[in-house]
Design a protein around this motif. Structure first.
Motif, PDB file in Angstrom:
ATOM      1  N   ALA A 347       0.846  -1.191   0.000  1.00 32.16           N
ATOM      2  CA  ALA A 347       0.000   0.000   0.000  1.00 32.16           C
ATOM      3  C   ALA A 347       0.884   1.245   0.000  1.00 32.16           C
ATOM      4  CB  ALA A 347      -0.912  -0.004   1.222  1.00 32.16           C
ATOM      5  N   PRO A 348       0.374   2.381  -0.441  1.00 31.50           N
ATOM      6  CA  PRO A 348       1.211   3.586  -0.535  1.00 31.50           C
ATOM      7  C   PRO A 348       1.747   4.036   0.825  1.00 31.50           C
ATOM      8  CG  PRO A 348      -0.840   3.852  -1.768  1.00 31.50           C
ATOM      9  CD  PRO A 348      -0.986   2.598  -0.966  1.00 31.50           C
ATOM     10  N   HIS A 349       2.974   4.527   0.825  1.00 31.28           N
ATOM     11  CA  HIS A 349       3.581   5.118   2.011  1.00 31.28           C
ATOM     12  C   HIS A 349       4.588   6.150   1.525  1.00 31.28           C
ATOM     13  CE1 HIS A 349       6.050   5.619   5.638  1.00 31.28           C
ATOM     14  NE2 HIS A 349       4.970   5.250   6.292  1.00 31.28           N
ATOM     15  N   PRO A 350       4.139   7.391   1.283  1.00 34.60           N
ATOM     16  CA  PRO A 350       4.989   8.379   0.619  1.00 34.60           C
ATOM     17  C   PRO A 350       6.122   8.920   1.468  1.00 34.60           C
ATOM     18  CG  PRO A 350       2.903   9.363   1.270  1.00 34.60           C
ATOM     19  CD  PRO A 350       2.768   7.897   1.527  1.00 34.60           C
ATOM     20  N   TYR A 351       6.045   8.777   2.810  1.00 32.85           N
ATOM     21  CA  TYR A 351       7.072   9.400   3.627  1.00 32.85           C
ATOM     22  C   TYR A 351       8.207   8.414   3.870  1.00 32.85           C
ATOM     23  CZ  TYR A 351       9.024  13.118   6.332  1.00 32.85           C
ATOM     24  OH  TYR A 351       9.853  14.124   6.750  1.00 32.85           O
ATOM     25  N   ASP A 352       9.101   8.322   2.875  1.00 32.65           N
ATOM     26  CA  ASP A 352      10.209   7.371   2.922  1.00 32.65           C
ATOM     27  C   ASP A 352      11.506   8.058   3.339  1.00 32.65           C
ATOM     28  OD1 ASP A 352      10.765   8.923   0.708  1.00 32.65           O
ATOM     29  OD2 ASP A 352      10.556   7.298  -0.747  1.00 32.65           O
ATOM     30  N   PHE A 353      12.631   7.354   3.195  1.00 29.28           N
ATOM     31  CA  PHE A 353      13.925   7.916   3.599  1.00 29.28           C
ATOM     32  C   PHE A 353      14.263   9.194   2.829  1.00 29.28           C
ATOM     33  CE2 PHE A 353      16.212   3.931   5.465  1.00 29.28           C
ATOM     34  CZ  PHE A 353      15.336   3.948   6.523  1.00 29.28           C
ATOM     35  N   LEU A 354      13.879   9.272   1.556  1.00 27.48           N
ATOM     36  CA  LEU A 354      14.160  10.485   0.782  1.00 27.48           C
ATOM     37  C   LEU A 354      13.392  11.668   1.360  1.00 27.48           C
ATOM     38  CD1 LEU A 354      15.491  11.952  -1.559  1.00 27.48           C
ATOM     39  CD2 LEU A 354      13.606  11.176  -3.037  1.00 27.48           C
ATOM     40  N   ALA A 355      12.131  11.448   1.707  1.00 24.76           N
ATOM     41  CA  ALA A 355      11.360  12.509   2.348  1.00 24.76           C
ATOM     42  C   ALA A 355      11.982  12.877   3.691  1.00 24.76           C
ATOM     43  CB  ALA A 355       9.908  12.066   2.530  1.00 24.76           C
ATOM     44  N   GLY A 356      12.463  11.868   4.416  1.00 25.02           N
ATOM     45  CA  GLY A 356      13.142  12.138   5.672  1.00 25.02           C
ATOM     46  C   GLY A 356      14.404  12.958   5.470  1.00 25.02           C
ATOM     47  N   ALA A 357      15.118  12.700   4.374  1.00 22.67           N
ATOM     48  CA  ALA A 357      16.322  13.464   4.063  1.00 22.67           C
ATOM     49  C   ALA A 357      15.994  14.930   3.816  1.00 22.67           C
ATOM     50  CB  ALA A 357      17.025  12.864   2.849  1.00 22.67           C
ATOM     51  N   ARG A 358      14.834  15.193   3.236  1.00 23.67           N
ATOM     52  CA  ARG A 358      14.434  16.589   3.018  1.00 23.67           C
ATOM     53  C   ARG A 358      14.249  17.313   4.347  1.00 23.67           C
ATOM     54  NH1 ARG A 358      10.690  14.024  -0.790  1.00 23.67           N
ATOM     55  NH2 ARG A 358      11.610  14.091  -2.871  1.00 23.67           N
ATOM     56  N   GLY A 359      13.716  16.603   5.322  1.00 21.24           N
ATOM     57  CA  GLY A 359      13.568  17.203   6.640  1.00 21.24           C
ATOM     58  C   GLY A 359      14.905  17.501   7.290  1.00 21.24           C
ATOM     59  N   VAL A 360      15.842  16.579   7.168  1.00 18.57           N
ATOM     60  CA  VAL A 360      17.185  16.799   7.702  1.00 18.57           C
ATOM     61  C   VAL A 360      17.834  17.989   7.004  1.00 18.57           C
ATOM     62  CG1 VAL A 360      19.487  15.803   7.996  1.00 18.57           C
ATOM     63  CG2 VAL A 360      17.459  14.368   8.320  1.00 18.57           C
ATOM     64  N   ARG A 361      17.643  18.077   5.685  1.00 17.81           N
ATOM     65  CA  ARG A 361      18.243  19.181   4.946  1.00 17.81           C
ATOM     66  C   ARG A 361      17.673  20.526   5.398  1.00 17.81           C
ATOM     67  NH1 ARG A 361      17.524  20.521  -1.411  1.00 17.81           N
ATOM     68  NH2 ARG A 361      15.368  20.569  -0.697  1.00 17.81           N
ATOM     69  N   LEU A 362      16.354  20.590   5.654  1.00 14.86           N
ATOM     70  CA  LEU A 362      15.766  21.845   6.105  1.00 14.86           C
ATOM     71  C   LEU A 362      16.355  22.260   7.453  1.00 14.86           C
ATOM     72  CD1 LEU A 362      13.813  24.134   5.610  1.00 14.86           C
ATOM     73  CD2 LEU A 362      12.021  22.780   6.729  1.00 14.86           C
ATOM     74  N   ALA A 363      16.548  21.279   8.346  1.00 18.03           N
ATOM     75  CA  ALA A 363      17.154  21.597   9.642  1.00 18.03           C
ATOM     76  C   ALA A 363      18.575  22.121   9.459  1.00 18.03           C
ATOM     77  CB  ALA A 363      17.145  20.357  10.532  1.00 18.03           C
ATOM     78  N   GLN A 364      19.359  21.463   8.620  1.00 16.97           N
ATOM     79  CA  GLN A 364      20.729  21.923   8.384  1.00 16.97           C
ATOM     80  C   GLN A 364      20.745  23.306   7.736  1.00 16.97           C
ATOM     81  OE1 GLN A 364      23.068  19.010   6.258  1.00 16.97           O
ATOM     82  NE2 GLN A 364      23.441  17.820   8.104  1.00 16.97           N
ATOM     83  N   ALA A 365      19.815  23.531   6.800  1.00 16.16           N
ATOM     84  CA  ALA A 365      19.741  24.826   6.138  1.00 16.16           C
ATOM     85  C   ALA A 365      19.326  25.917   7.117  1.00 16.16           C
ATOM     86  CB  ALA A 365      18.771  24.771   4.967  1.00 16.16           C
ATOM     87  N   GLY A 366      18.448  25.566   8.064  1.00 11.23           N
ATOM     88  CA  GLY A 366      18.043  26.533   9.075  1.00 11.23           C
ATOM     89  C   GLY A 366      19.209  26.943   9.951  1.00 11.23           C
ATOM     90  N   LEU A 367      20.031  25.980  10.364  1.00 14.98           N
ATOM     91  CA  LEU A 367      21.211  26.286  11.167  1.00 14.98           C
ATOM     92  C   LEU A 367      22.234  27.078  10.356  1.00 14.98           C
ATOM     93  CD1 LEU A 367      21.621  22.885  13.049  1.00 14.98           C
ATOM     94  CD2 LEU A 367      20.811  25.060  14.005  1.00 14.98           C
TER      95      LEU A 367
END
Length: 383
Positions: A347-367
């Protein structure tokens, strides 16, 4: 209908989130309801294997809930073919290494966020999981909050017209730990242990904004340490090395501007600990953890600025509640059910490791934005 069993290695259940939200309110709750229902009507129950470094703590949790299987040997748990899923709720600093082990063992991976301390590490995990053919997912609990589910319904219905802006307020006063016990563990305030509100919350804001309003294209942020000293679980003072507040502007695809204040050093004067106000050409909404109110264009009052006269309007009373329409459920449990269906029946599950990487990138970009005093652009992220 037949009932299948799915072995789940749960690493980090002695922590607050791993125990309360993932074990008790998700895995145990799912089994108490008879398992996860699949599209064909059959069900899948979950067989947790508790893993932790402290044998006494892990054994005590297992005994408390009548669970037979626990260990301090992660390799042994991963080596058991009956265990098809690995879940990680450890400290971020040790998560990546354990996930690599689980991928090498051929397990499907579901993990707390952030998936890694770095964007490079998160992308490497995504590539490794893809090459191994294992399914992977990262916790995205805020999307399942009743208030945000109502907000999604408004967005999808076209209620707002053209969305102009989003304003987010999150946080509360976390006691320093000297005269009252802190509500958060001390590692949250040590950057060397993966702490900091930017690392913690910007991962959330990324998937909330992306899934509801549009991809985050840039960030301008200021990260602050307002409280420089706190007291740990043993009552010992320590120097805070991580940020405890962040003030950010996120620019989204389509021209939407989102402003977010995130703080563990703010006293609450709002209805809920998280509130999002969304303003559009046809209406506005304010959504919290559970509640959501709206004000359509046709019912918008006509305020007039006159500081010399007491304003008699009761602005909060001019909004109407959005009904639940469906019984709310625990968001962590809903995500587990979603991931189990993904593993068992694709079944669909769109929030995968790539989506998780985007979150990490936003945190790093914020810092980075805070350290350099500038706006940081975020191009599309891909493998």
């Amino acid at each position: 209908m037949a009932v299948k069993s799915l072995g789940v290695v749960m690493n980090g259940v002695t922590g607050r989130m791993g125990y309360r939200q993932h074990l008790v309110r998700s895995i145990i709750a799912i089994n108490e309801q008879g398992g996860v229902e699949l599209s064909d009507g059959s069900r899948v129950t979950l067989a947790p294997v508790l893993v932790g470094r402290n044998a006494e703590k892990v054994r005590e949790i297992a005994d408390r809930h009548g669970l037979d299987t626990w260990t301090t040997d992660l390799d042994a748990a991963l080596g058991d073919a009956a265990n098809q899923v690995y879940f990680d709720a450890q400290l971020t600093s040790v998560r990546e290494k354990a996930i690599v082990k689980a991928i090498d063992a051929g397990k499907h991976i579901y993990t707390e966020k952030p998936v890694s301390e770095t964007v490079e590490g998160a992308l490497a995990l995504a590539r490794l999981a893809g090459a191994a053919g294992v399914k992977n997912g990262v916790v995205h609990d805020k999307l399942f909050l009743p208030g945000l589910l109502k907000l999604r319904r408004l967005v999808e219905s076209g209620f707002f017209g053209r969305i102009l802006s989003v304003r987010g307020e999150f946080g509360y006063w976390v006691f320093e730990g000297d005269w009252q016990q802190a509500q958060r563990p001390s590692w949250n305030y040590r950057s060397e242990d993966g702490g900091g509100i930017v690392v913690d919350m910007f991962c959330h804001w990324d998937y909330v904004l992306t899934n509801l309003f549009g991809r985050v294209e840039s960030v301008t942020a200021r990260a602050i340490t307002h409280i420089p000293q706190r007291w740990d679980e043993k009552g010992e003072p320590y120097d805070v090395t991580a940020d405890d507040a962040a003030y950010a502007i996120f620019e989204l695809a389509g021209g939407v501007v989102a402003q977010f204040n995130s703080s563990w050093a703010v006293r609450v004067h709002r209805d809920e600990l998280l509130e999002l106000q969304v303003d559009g050409t046809h209406g506005s909404a304010v959504a919290g953890l559970h509640h959501c109110v709206i004000q359509p264009r046709t019912a918008t009052p006509r305020p007039t600025w006159n500081p010399d006269v007491v304003d008699e309007q009761r602005y909060r009373e001019q909004w109407q509640d959005v009904p639940d329409n469906s019984p709310p459920q625990n968001g962590f449990k809903a995500q587990w059910e979603q991931f189990v269906r993904h593993v068992v029946e694709d079944a669909p599950h769109p929030y995968d490791f790539l989506a998780g990487a985007r979150g990490v990138r936003l945190a790093q970009a914020g810092l980075q934005s805070s350290a350099e005093g500038r706006r940081v652009e975020l191009p599309e992220l891909s493998l």
